[in-house]
Motif scaffolding. Structure first.
Motif, PDB file in Angstrom:
ATOM      1  N   GLN A   1       0.840  -1.195   0.000  1.00  0.00           N
ATOM      2  CA  GLN A   1       0.000   0.000   0.000  1.00  0.00           C
ATOM      3  C   GLN A   1       0.880   1.251   0.000  1.00  0.00           C
ATOM      4  O   GLN A   1       1.967   1.264   0.568  1.00  0.00           O
ATOM      5  CB  GLN A   1      -0.912   0.038   1.234  1.00  0.00           C
ATOM      6  CG  GLN A   1      -1.784  -1.181   1.402  1.00  0.00           C
ATOM      7  CD  GLN A   1      -1.166  -2.200   2.343  1.00  0.00           C
ATOM      8  OE1 GLN A   1       0.051  -2.368   2.391  1.00  0.00           O
ATOM      9  NE2 GLN A   1      -2.023  -2.879   3.098  1.00  0.00           N
TER      10      GLN A   1
ATOM     11  N   ASP B   1       1.860   4.920   1.227  1.00  0.00           N
ATOM     12  CA  ASP B   1       1.644   5.798   2.360  1.00  0.00           C
ATOM     13  C   ASP B   1       1.339   7.207   1.834  1.00  0.00           C
ATOM     14  O   ASP B   1       1.295   7.432   0.620  1.00  0.00           O
ATOM     15  CB  ASP B   1       2.840   5.789   3.311  1.00  0.00           C
ATOM     16  CG  ASP B   1       4.139   6.275   2.676  1.00  0.00           C
ATOM     17  OD1 ASP B   1       4.087   7.106   1.747  1.00  0.00           O
ATOM     18  OD2 ASP B   1       5.219   5.825   3.108  1.00  0.00           O
TER      19      ASP B   1
ATOM     20  N   TRP C   1       1.920  -4.938  -7.822  1.00  0.00           N
ATOM     21  CA  TRP C   1       0.497  -5.180  -7.603  1.00  0.00           C
ATOM     22  C   TRP C   1       0.001  -6.254  -8.567  1.00  0.00           C
ATOM     23  O   TRP C   1       0.584  -6.455  -9.642  1.00  0.00           O
ATOM     24  CB  TRP C   1      -0.295  -3.891  -7.810  1.00  0.00           C
ATOM     25  CG  TRP C   1      -0.171  -2.896  -6.690  1.00  0.00           C
ATOM     26  CD1 TRP C   1       0.627  -2.984  -5.590  1.00  0.00           C
ATOM     27  CD2 TRP C   1      -0.868  -1.647  -6.582  1.00  0.00           C
ATOM     28  NE1 TRP C   1       0.474  -1.874  -4.789  1.00  0.00           N
ATOM     29  CE2 TRP C   1      -0.426  -1.033  -5.368  1.00  0.00           C
ATOM     30  CE3 TRP C   1      -1.802  -0.989  -7.368  1.00  0.00           C
ATOM     31  CZ2 TRP C   1      -0.912   0.199  -4.946  1.00  0.00           C
ATOM     32  CZ3 TRP C   1      -2.281   0.242  -6.950  1.00  0.00           C
ATOM     33  CH2 TRP C   1      -1.851   0.830  -5.749  1.00  0.00           C
TER      34      TRP C   1
ATOM     35  N   LYS D   1       6.793  -1.176  -5.221  1.00  0.00           N
ATOM     36  CA  LYS D   1       5.405  -1.405  -4.824  1.00  0.00           C
ATOM     37  C   LYS D   1       4.442  -1.529  -6.006  1.00  0.00           C
ATOM     38  O   LYS D   1       3.862  -2.591  -6.241  1.00  0.00           O
ATOM     39  CB  LYS D   1       4.926  -0.274  -3.902  1.00  0.00           C
ATOM     40  CG  LYS D   1       5.526  -0.322  -2.504  1.00  0.00           C
ATOM     41  CD  LYS D   1       4.869   0.694  -1.568  1.00  0.00           C
ATOM     42  CE  LYS D   1       5.417   0.566  -0.153  1.00  0.00           C
ATOM     43  NZ  LYS D   1       4.770   1.518   0.798  1.00  0.00           N
TER      44      LYS D   1
END
Length: 211
Positions: free
Chosen positions: A5, A7, A45, A41
């Motif tokens: 996720q 931030d 996904w 990140k």
């Protein structure tokens, strides 16, 4: 999940990068944090949730600052990351993900700094994109045909004295796509042009294309 996720600071970097690449001439300097965010990140996904990251990346790679960053030694390789995203399993790749991925690969050829890197990854990219040939969507077909044209020209520029893996994979990809019931005339034209560019004056290529 899995610690992927964003931030608050990362979300802000994503928003700032989007403003740079999606507004105006895409010549501004993206926030440096966007590169690590994508590699650690967003490009990890699942394929069915990767559309926003890929939509940003396909434009980011056209930015001269980003292209210079990604082509520098030691920089994360977005081409490898997108290939891994497409082949990582976890269900079928949705059409929008195919479209953004193919457009990203195509756009890699539009910046001189990335062109060589894209050429080096020909076999990996075409292997990752092989299933896109079965997607019946005009935009996906055109993007795939354009990618094959880019690779055919790149391979041709490198010379056909040695028929290596990249050449074999490109010819195979062209013949496989031509065997599909393509819905778009532009896509058909581009893949035929790509195949013709590859096999012209190359008997080995003609033999491979004829199967």
């Amino acid at each position: 999940g899995g610690g992927l996720q964003m931030d608050e600071g990362e979300a802000r970097a994503f928003s700032e990068a989007a403003k740079v690449v999606m507004g105006g001439d895409n010549l501004g300097k993206p926030p440096p944090a966007i590169y690590e965010l994508l590699s650690t990140k967003l490009l990890k996904w699942p394929a069915d949730r990767a559309f926003p990251a890929l939509d940003l990346l396909r434009l980011l790679i056209l930015n001269p600052y980003a292209a210079k960053h990604y082509s520098s030694p030691g920089a994360p390789d977005p081409i490898q990351s997108v290939c891994a995203l497409l082949t990582g399993g976890g269900g079928a790749v949705p059409m929008p993900t195919w479209l953004m991925s193919l457009r990203f690969f195509v756009n890699c050829f539009r910046q001189g700094a990335m062109r060589a890197k894209a050429a080096e990854k020909c076999s990996a990219v075409l292997a990752a994109c092989s299933a896109a040939g079965g997607v019946r969507n005009a935009n996906v077909e055109v993007a795939y045909g354009t990618l094959l044209m880019n690779y055919s020209v790149s391979i041709r520029e490198g010379g056909l004295a040695k028929v290596g893996d990249a050449y074999v994979n490109a010819v195979s990809s062209c013949t496989q796509l031509m065997s599909q019931p393509l819905t778009d005339a532009t896509a058909r034209y581009r893949v035929v042009c790509a195949a013709g560019t590859l096999v012209s004056d190359c008997p080995e290529g003609v033999e491979m294309a004829n199967g």
